[in-house]
Design a protein around this motif. Sequence first.
Motif, PDB file in Angstrom:
ATOM      1  N   LYS A  43       0.846  -1.194   0.000  1.00  0.00           N
ATOM      2  CA  LYS A  43       0.000   0.000   0.000  1.00  0.00           C
ATOM      3  C   LYS A  43       0.875   1.235   0.000  1.00  0.00           C
ATOM      4  CE  LYS A  43      -4.123  -1.728   2.264  1.00  0.00           C
ATOM      5  NZ  LYS A  43      -5.108  -1.482   3.311  1.00  0.00           N
ATOM      6  N   ASN A  44       0.379   2.296  -0.622  1.00  0.00           N
ATOM      7  CA  ASN A  44       1.051   3.588  -0.592  1.00  0.00           C
ATOM      8  C   ASN A  44      -0.024   4.662  -0.529  1.00  0.00           C
ATOM      9  OD1 ASN A  44       3.131   5.458  -0.584  1.00  0.00           O
ATOM     10  ND2 ASN A  44       3.189   5.571  -2.811  1.00  0.00           N
ATOM     11  N   ASP A  45       0.117   5.571   0.400  1.00  0.00           N
ATOM     12  CA  ASP A  45      -0.875   6.635   0.596  1.00  0.00           C
ATOM     13  C   ASP A  45      -2.280   6.068   0.740  1.00  0.00           C
ATOM     14  OD1 ASP A  45       1.063   8.636   0.504  1.00  0.00           O
ATOM     15  OD2 ASP A  45       0.856   8.893  -1.672  1.00  0.00           O
ATOM     16  N   GLY A  46      -2.398   4.941   1.422  1.00  0.00           N
ATOM     17  CA  GLY A  46      -3.699   4.354   1.705  1.00  0.00           C
ATOM     18  C   GLY A  46      -4.322   3.540   0.591  1.00  0.00           C
ATOM     19  N   LEU A  47      -3.652   3.420  -0.551  1.00  0.00           N
ATOM     20  CA  LEU A  47      -4.202   2.657  -1.674  1.00  0.00           C
ATOM     21  C   LEU A  47      -3.370   1.401  -1.927  1.00  0.00           C
ATOM     22  CD1 LEU A  47      -4.977   5.598  -4.131  1.00  0.00           C
ATOM     23  CD2 LEU A  47      -6.591   4.366  -2.663  1.00  0.00           C
ATOM     24  N   ALA A  48      -4.073   0.327  -2.288  1.00  0.00           N
ATOM     25  CA  ALA A  48      -3.402  -0.938  -2.576  1.00  0.00           C
ATOM     26  C   ALA A  48      -2.694  -0.864  -3.924  1.00  0.00           C
ATOM     27  CB  ALA A  48      -4.410  -2.087  -2.570  1.00  0.00           C
ATOM     28  N   VAL A  49      -1.435  -1.298  -3.936  1.00  0.00           N
ATOM     29  CA  VAL A  49      -0.613  -1.248  -5.139  1.00  0.00           C
ATOM     30  C   VAL A  49      -0.344  -2.671  -5.621  1.00  0.00           C
ATOM     31  CG1 VAL A  49       1.584  -0.483  -6.113  1.00  0.00           C
ATOM     32  CG2 VAL A  49       0.464   0.893  -4.354  1.00  0.00           C
ATOM     33  N   ARG A  50      -0.630  -2.927  -6.887  1.00  0.00           N
ATOM     34  CA  ARG A  50      -0.388  -4.242  -7.481  1.00  0.00           C
ATOM     35  C   ARG A  50       1.050  -4.382  -7.985  1.00  0.00           C
ATOM     36  NH1 ARG A  50      -3.953  -4.742 -12.195  1.00  0.00           N
ATOM     37  NH2 ARG A  50      -2.213  -3.899 -13.362  1.00  0.00           N
ATOM     38  N   GLU A  51       1.579  -3.266  -8.517  1.00  0.00           N
ATOM     39  CA  GLU A  51       2.889  -3.304  -9.147  1.00  0.00           C
ATOM     40  C   GLU A  51       3.425  -1.878  -9.248  1.00  0.00           C
ATOM     41  OE1 GLU A  51       4.259  -5.745 -12.955  1.00  0.00           O
ATOM     42  OE2 GLU A  51       2.972  -4.073 -13.517  1.00  0.00           O
ATOM     43  N   MET A  52       4.738  -1.770  -9.282  1.00  0.00           N
ATOM     44  CA  MET A  52       5.371  -0.481  -9.520  1.00  0.00           C
ATOM     45  C   MET A  52       6.349  -0.642 -10.668  1.00  0.00           C
ATOM     46  SD  MET A  52       7.460   2.027  -6.940  1.00  0.00           S
ATOM     47  CE  MET A  52       8.722   0.818  -6.544  1.00  0.00           C
ATOM     48  N   ILE A  53       6.330   0.309 -11.570  1.00  0.00           N
ATOM     49  CA  ILE A  53       7.276   0.318 -12.685  1.00  0.00           C
ATOM     50  C   ILE A  53       8.312   1.388 -12.359  1.00  0.00           C
ATOM     51  CG2 ILE A  53       7.585   0.564 -15.175  1.00  0.00           C
ATOM     52  CD1 ILE A  53       5.640  -1.719 -14.324  1.00  0.00           C
ATOM     53  N   LEU A  54       9.553   0.976 -12.252  1.00  0.00           N
ATOM     54  CA  LEU A  54      10.642   1.897 -11.931  1.00  0.00           C
ATOM     55  C   LEU A  54      11.422   2.164 -13.211  1.00  0.00           C
ATOM     56  CD1 LEU A  54      11.512   3.193  -9.261  1.00  0.00           C
ATOM     57  CD2 LEU A  54      13.220   1.432  -9.062  1.00  0.00           C
ATOM     58  N   GLU A  55      11.302   3.389 -13.721  1.00  0.00           N
ATOM     59  CA  GLU A  55      11.990   3.770 -14.947  1.00  0.00           C
ATOM     60  C   GLU A  55      13.259   4.542 -14.611  1.00  0.00           C
ATOM     61  OE1 GLU A  55       9.346   5.796 -17.602  1.00  0.00           O
ATOM     62  OE2 GLU A  55       7.941   4.125 -17.656  1.00  0.00           O
ATOM     63  N   TYR A  56      14.210   4.527 -15.547  1.00  0.00           N
ATOM     64  CA  TYR A  56      15.488   5.191 -15.318  1.00  0.00           C
ATOM     65  C   TYR A  56      16.221   5.340 -16.643  1.00  0.00           C
ATOM     66  CZ  TYR A  56      17.945   0.769 -16.006  1.00  0.00           C
ATOM     67  OH  TYR A  56      18.458  -0.383 -16.550  1.00  0.00           O
ATOM     68  N   TYR A  57      17.232   6.214 -16.645  1.00  0.00           N
ATOM     69  CA  TYR A  57      18.156   6.315 -17.766  1.00  0.00           C
ATOM     70  C   TYR A  57      19.452   5.651 -17.315  1.00  0.00           C
ATOM     71  CZ  TYR A  57      14.993   9.754 -19.778  1.00  0.00           C
ATOM     72  OH  TYR A  57      13.902  10.390 -20.303  1.00  0.00           O
ATOM     73  N   PRO A  58      19.838   4.519 -17.903  1.00  0.00           N
ATOM     74  CA  PRO A  58      20.960   3.726 -17.383  1.00  0.00           C
ATOM     75  C   PRO A  58      22.238   4.508 -17.114  1.00  0.00           C
ATOM     76  CG  PRO A  58      19.819   2.493 -19.068  1.00  0.00           C
ATOM     77  CD  PRO A  58      19.213   3.874 -19.071  1.00  0.00           C
ATOM     78  N   LYS A  59      22.749   5.238 -18.075  1.00  0.00           N
ATOM     79  CA  LYS A  59      24.031   5.926 -17.869  1.00  0.00           C
ATOM     80  C   LYS A  59      23.914   7.033 -16.827  1.00  0.00           C
ATOM     81  CE  LYS A  59      26.117   4.902 -22.313  1.00  0.00           C
ATOM     82  NZ  LYS A  59      26.638   5.452 -23.568  1.00  0.00           N
TER      83      LYS A  59
END
Length: 150
Positions: A43-59
């Motif tokens: 849960k985050n901020d009171g809501l149930a979370v199924r999945e999180m996508i973590l994006e980034y720029y590798p370099k």
Amino acid sequence: MSIELLGEPFDPWRRLSDRDQELREADRGCGACSSFVGIMRPKNDGLAVREMILEYYPKMTQRQLSNIVDEAYERWPIEHIDVVHRVGAIRPGDTIVLVGVWSAHRGPAINGCRHILEHLKRQAPFWKKEILTDGSSRWVTGNTDVIYEQ
């Protein structure tokens, strides 16, 4: 120093144990290891979370993490640092981040670990998108408050 960005789950306890054994066999004089393992909450901020996508720029992300780790080496007498961070799809219960710091004494290990974690949370370029259990999604715009500064 070892910094890894991984797209698949990993066992932080195994990694810590393996690195600790490696440092002992190399007789690096480490009498302390401080570590932090971050795990995705359901849960985050009171809501149930199924999945999180973590994006980034590798370099860019790798460079910023290297800068943070280098700063810890400059500030404290540290023997070794490991940072492992997940990217991509992460589910509740998955490990997101591991920070392990080895030194001769506890003070530098604890301070270095905390420094790396707090600066990683504020400075590393990661973007988090939560997929809620109702199918909707949202970008995480805030971050945890910094409760420590050395």
